[in-house]
Design a protein around this motif. Sequence first.
Motif: not given
Length: 256
Positions: A21, A59, A141, A144, A162
Amino acid sequence: MLDWLTDPAGWAALLTLTAMEIVLGIDNVVFISVLVARLPEEQAKRARAIGLLLALVFRVLLLSLLTWIIGLTKPVMTVFGLGLSWRDLILLGGGGFLIAKATHEIHAGLEGDHDEAQKGAAPRAFMAAIMQIALVDLVFSIDSIVTAIGMADNLSIMVAAVLLSMIVMYVASGPVSAFIAAHPTTKMLALAFLILIGASLCAEATGFHLPRGYIYVAMAFSACVEAINITAARRRKAARMAQAAKAEKQPVGSEG
């Protein structure tokens, strides 16, 4: 749900996912740093904080919609024989936006008249920066979280990863922004990185997977070269200042 706290494998997954991340968040930090470079210092701090807070909210919100996120990877349309999913379309739009924004900033930097225009409309520039940060946060986001889903199957591990990555990104964003603001040449380099990242997002959206490692190695190499240039420029400046100081003292010594 928190059984992984006593499981070494759970901690290993947390560390791995957090590292991933953070690496994926480099793109976000660079974009935010470039975008707030033209804002007054106080507004730049607020914009960075709001931008990273939005990234965190996006996220965590997307993690709570795992079923929907997985559905985003299913093709919804076909263009020239290529199946595109909602994720592909979002990445394509986000990549195009990064390329257009970076190109515009490079042009504004070369023209040199963009700073005065923004000084006359600071509140509007601040809101525009926040909106653009929110848009790119959403794109990064989704990319990810889709990657996170493929690496871990425990929601609490993903949320913890996160949160940790956002803390690291927030701490790093200040020095990165200050460095870019203090060295104009690094801003051009960062903008070039954004064009490269935007192109990679567009490529990935069309089915051509470009390993992020290649991009980050290129970024690291370019950053090292730029660091050498900055160090050399500092030494040349220090040498000129020392020579000038010596020249000023010389007449005084000769009169004595």
